[in-house]
Design a protein around this motif. Structure first.
Motif, PDB file in Angstrom:
ATOM      1  N   ASP A  24      67.541  17.597  -8.914  1.00  0.00           N
ATOM      2  CA  ASP A  24      68.165  16.672  -9.863  1.00  0.00           C
ATOM      3  C   ASP A  24      68.396  17.353 -11.211  1.00  0.00           C
ATOM      4  O   ASP A  24      68.184  16.765 -12.263  1.00  0.00           O
ATOM      5  CB  ASP A  24      67.317  15.409 -10.034  1.00  0.00           C
ATOM      6  CG  ASP A  24      65.860  15.712 -10.360  1.00  0.00           C
ATOM      7  OD1 ASP A  24      65.533  16.906 -10.556  1.00  0.00           O
ATOM      8  OD2 ASP A  24      65.066  14.766 -10.415  1.00  0.00           O
ATOM      9  N   TRP A  83      76.741  20.045  -6.611  1.00  0.00           N
ATOM     10  CA  TRP A  83      76.496  20.664  -7.908  1.00  0.00           C
ATOM     11  C   TRP A  83      77.801  21.175  -8.503  1.00  0.00           C
ATOM     12  O   TRP A  83      78.748  21.494  -7.780  1.00  0.00           O
ATOM     13  CB  TRP A  83      75.509  21.823  -7.780  1.00  0.00           C
ATOM     14  CG  TRP A  83      74.108  21.388  -7.507  1.00  0.00           C
ATOM     15  CD1 TRP A  83      73.182  20.941  -8.421  1.00  0.00           C
ATOM     16  CD2 TRP A  83      73.453  21.324  -6.238  1.00  0.00           C
ATOM     17  NE1 TRP A  83      72.006  20.610  -7.795  1.00  0.00           N
ATOM     18  CE2 TRP A  83      72.140  20.840  -6.453  1.00  0.00           C
ATOM     19  CE3 TRP A  83      73.841  21.631  -4.941  1.00  0.00           C
ATOM     20  CZ2 TRP A  83      71.225  20.660  -5.423  1.00  0.00           C
ATOM     21  CZ3 TRP A  83      72.935  21.448  -3.908  1.00  0.00           C
ATOM     22  CH2 TRP A  83      71.640  20.969  -4.155  1.00  0.00           C
ATOM     23  N   ARG A  85      73.911  18.700 -11.219  1.00  0.00           N
ATOM     24  CA  ARG A  85      74.296  17.756 -10.171  1.00  0.00           C
ATOM     25  C   ARG A  85      75.587  17.034 -10.541  1.00  0.00           C
ATOM     26  O   ARG A  85      75.801  16.621 -11.685  1.00  0.00           O
ATOM     27  CB  ARG A  85      73.205  16.708  -9.942  1.00  0.00           C
ATOM     28  CG  ARG A  85      72.039  17.116  -9.073  1.00  0.00           C
ATOM     29  CD  ARG A  85      72.394  17.505  -7.654  1.00  0.00           C
ATOM     30  NE  ARG A  85      72.938  16.472  -6.821  1.00  0.00           N
ATOM     31  CZ  ARG A  85      72.236  15.754  -5.941  1.00  0.00           C
ATOM     32  NH1 ARG A  85      70.938  15.946  -5.814  1.00  0.00           N
ATOM     33  NH2 ARG A  85      72.825  14.859  -5.182  1.00  0.00           N
TER      34      ARG A  85
END
Length: 765
Positions: free
Chosen positions: A43, A447, A47
């Motif tokens: 995270d 990503w 992201r």
């Protein structure tokens, strides 16, 4: 919870929906450190949290060469708007330019899982919608995939079940000669997933059994230290010449296996004429080979004697064929094994790709496991995988490929899902120019890597930790349950959910989903596999499997088609699937193509770029852009393990101390690696593991150009593909020639630019 990845199976520890850590499984004897590093990236700020559209594309600016792909800001939009934009653009391109204008090759590893296979999901979606231009072969092994069916017959990957396994090698073999080495770092991965790593222990078993290893490679550490291997440093791209010198020595001394060559091969006489110089006046003897390869004449002669007098195995790594004329070392390695006398004997002979994946040499295969149902592609057009930039820059151009003439289609929409072309393609500045030509680029990404930044529409996808699935790795004899560990980050959706929504807008949702939920699909594919393998006697029911996390597949038993052992015993009764039924040392079919860069038998062709080329006066170092130890290709470059390997935030480049000293370079310095194609910054590591004249810079650092879209701009992070040539290895395979690149290295004493590879682009709401 159990987590299966390309680099092994792990246990994920989650607290209140937050991923705390990832731990190795107790039953894995050599767990990969990539797994625990996934936590850092799960995270992080890179992201993709919401659908995003490039501002220039959204505002309708000209979608041609002067667009700002790679440098533009993005506007976050709702999922409803994103689905509308993509579905409308698919309709427009298909209606105005035809189905072949949609490119859906999307080559790449994506992530583990049988159902959530990104390429399978994308190709099913596009085929149901009318079709798409596909890609053929792989960046890893394109030359091998095309040449081997001509030489030994069968499917391009069928050799995996026909070569000796590690346990057979330990029991029967005395000498292994590994061209390109056996780097254990590569064996930490396996496409599709992996239950536990076995290669390291199997290699140890071979050494303990007395097997001797010879590493023919520019890099000493391409073989594990515990193998006590003899190192023969070889000038990069000259493996074929080394093999020819060994073969000539065998021939003139009468050490070759005349019986096997006569009964089980065709064309040896024609090849022998080339070998002794009757065709070109140049005997390919040990002295000739020594001059080219840097391996001494005595070492070549001694190796020829040992190969012919011991139970031997010739291994060839994939790296040697990602080069100018990359088909030749693969073909020649088969011929050398046929000459040496051990071909078709237990644990001996020939094999390729050992240690490149954990399952290679561990098991000859596994039973078939059900996957997402394929749909026939209505479009016949395809391109060789490494010719994507050529296709975008030169639509309508005709090229050779394996005896065919292909016309490169005009691609107007690129749909990329499960791959990273700005990692695996060569000459990234050329690719950047090519990437400006299509109308639209749609990307699924978790990503904000380079591919996402160079897209027009970016759709955020869930990671392998955020969806239900099961893993079935290549040749791995296990199935591993993959229950969802956590909810998808932000507004991420699975690839399947995205395609289902698009299919709904385009009118074929029912055909795409077959009215199954994702978990219902996972259950269906597992139960289908179970039924096909024999029901309860083969595998437990799905609920038991899901609860216990791992189950073992029933083993495959031989004999396998195309067995060299069977061929040796009776070539008439057990012919190979080649035109002659035997090993084709001379191929009439390839000879009929008339290619000037791939004759009808193995041949030494001087590489375009190598240490004896004129260009070496300006760029005197040969670049080895091999696979990284800290990640899988570019996957999880933002993970903890890959980040810990960086030097001052840059990818490490290994250089011999003598080459470093002459350039005033010290360990840990940031250096500039450059040639006429581009330049990048990297952190210097001084080691005599690389031979003088060679530098090693692994692939996979996310490309970080100072000025995206500007040809030749400096890469801040250390991606070697700003330096490699986008040049086919031959007209036969059109494969990549990444390992044929010359560079120079210099100190970088200017202020260091900040690495921005892991920073998202400017985002507007």
């Amino acid at each position: 919870m159990s987590v299966a990845t390309h680099w092994g199976s792990f246990i994920a520890v989650v607290d209140s929906g937050r991923l705390v850590r990832i731990e190795p499984r107790d039953d894995d004897p050599a767990p990969s450190p990539i797994g625990p590093g996934m936590v850092k990236a799960a995270d992080d700020s890179a992201r993709v949290l919401r659908p995003a559209v490039r501002k220039g594309w959204l505002n309708g600016l000209p979608r041609i060469h002067d667009t700002a792909r790679g440098a533009d800001a993005f506007v976050e939009v709702s999922w409803d708007d994103a689905i509308t934009l993509v579905s409308d653009e698919l309709r427009r391109v298909r209606s105005q330019h035809g189905d072949s204008a949609v490119f859906g090759g999307s080559y790449g590893w994506a992530s583990a899982g049988g159902f959530h296979n990104a390429q399978g999901q994308l190709q099913r979606f596009l085929a149901l919608g009318g079709g798409y231009t596909d890609s053929r072969n792989t960046y890893s092994t394109a030359a091998l995939e095309v040449i081997l069916p001509h030489v030994i017959g069968g499917h391009p990957w069928s050799y995996q079940s026909r070569m000796p396994m590690w346990d057979e090698i330990a029991e029967n073999c005395e000498l292994v000669v590994a061209f390109g080495g056996l780097a254990l770092k590569n064996s930490q991965i396996n496409p599709g997933g992996l239950a536990r790593h076995q290669t390291q222990n199997l290699q140890r078993r071979c050494r303990e059994a007395g097997v001797r290893f010879v590493n023919v490679s520019p890099i000493r550490s391409d073989v594990a230290g515990f193998l006590d291997a003899e190192w023969l440093p070889v000038v990069p791209n000259t493996d074929t010449a080394a093999m020819l010198g060994i073969a000539h020595t065998m021939l003139v001394n009468g050490w070759h296996d005349e019986d096997f060559l006569r009964r089980c091969c065709v064309g040896f006489d024609r090849f022998a004429s080339y070998l002794v110089g009757e065709l070109d006046g140049i005997p390919k003897d040990a002295a000739w080979a020594a001059e080219i390869t840097g391996i001494s004449r005595d070492a070549i002669t001694d190796l020829a004697r040992r190969l012919a007098t011991r139970r031997s195995l010739i291994m060839v790594n994939y790296a040697v064929q990602r080069a100018d004329h990359g088909e030749q070392p693969i073909w020649m390695s088969v011929v050398l094994a046929a000459m040496a006398g051990s071909m078709g004997r237990p644990g001996c002979g020939w094999g390729a790709g050992y240690a490149t994946m954990d399952a290679t040499g561990v098991a000859p295969g596994r039973p078939s496991v059900a996957a997402v149902p394929k749909v026939s592609n209505p479009v016949a057009d395809f391109i060789p995988v490494a010719r994507i930039a050529d296709t975008l820059l030169h639509p309508g151009k005709t090229i050779d490929y394996d005896g065919r003439r292909l016309t490169l289609p005009e691609l107007r929409l690129i749909y990329w899902c499960g791959g990273n072309p700005f990692h695996h393609h060569q000459d990234l500045h050329r690719l950047t120019r090519a990437w400006q030509t299509p109308d639209t680029v749609v990307v699924h990404e978790a990503w904000w890597n380079t591919t996402a930044k160079f897209a027009d529409i970016v759709l955020p996808v869930a990671t392998t930790l955020e969806r239900d699935d099961f893993a079935a790795g290549f040749s791995d004899p296990h199935l591993v349950a993959m229950p969802k560990v956590r909810e998808p980050e932000g507004e991420s959706r699975t690839d399947h959910q995205i395609f289902a929504a698009l299919a709904s807008r385009l009118g074929y949702e029912q055909e795409f989903t077959q009215s199954r939920s994702e978990l219902a699909w996972v259950r269906h594919l597992y139960e289908q596999t179970r039924t096909e393998l024999g029901g309860d006697a083969a595998l437990p029911g799905f609920d038991d499997f899901w609860r216990n996390s791992t189950t073992e597949l029933p083993p495959l038993t031989g004999p396998f088609p195309g067995s060299f052992e069977a061929l040796r015993s009776d070539p008439r009764r057990f012919p190979l699937p080649t035109p002659s039924g035997r090993i084709e040392i001379f191929s009439e079919e390839i000879d009929s193509f008339g290619y000037d860069d791939c004759a009808g038998h193995p041949t030494w062709y001087e590489p375009v770029e190598w240490l004896h080329a004129d260009l070496s006066a300006r760029f005197p170092l040969h670049l080895i852009s091999n696979q990284p130890a800290s990640r899988l290709h570019s996957q999880y470059d933002n993970g903890g393990h890959s980040l810990s390997s960086k030097i001052r935030d840059r990818e490490p480049v290994t250089i011999n101390p003598s080459d470093a000293a002459s350039r005033g370079i010290e360990n840990g310095m940031v250096v500039r690696v450059h040639n006429d194609r581009g330049s990048c910054l990297a952190g210097a590591v001084l080691s005599d593991d690389v031979m003088p004249g060679v530098v090693q810079l692994a692939t996979g650092a996310w490309w970080d150009p100072v000025r995206p879209g500007l040809s030749g701009t400096l890469d801040r992070h250390g991606n070697p593909n700003v330096l490699t040539a986008d040049r086919p290895c031959s007209r036969l395979s059109q494969g990549p020639s990444a390992l044929s690149a010359l560079v120079d290295v210099e100190r970088y004493d200017d202020p260091l630019p900040e690495v921005q590879a892991f920073s998202p682009p400017d985002l507007e709401h």
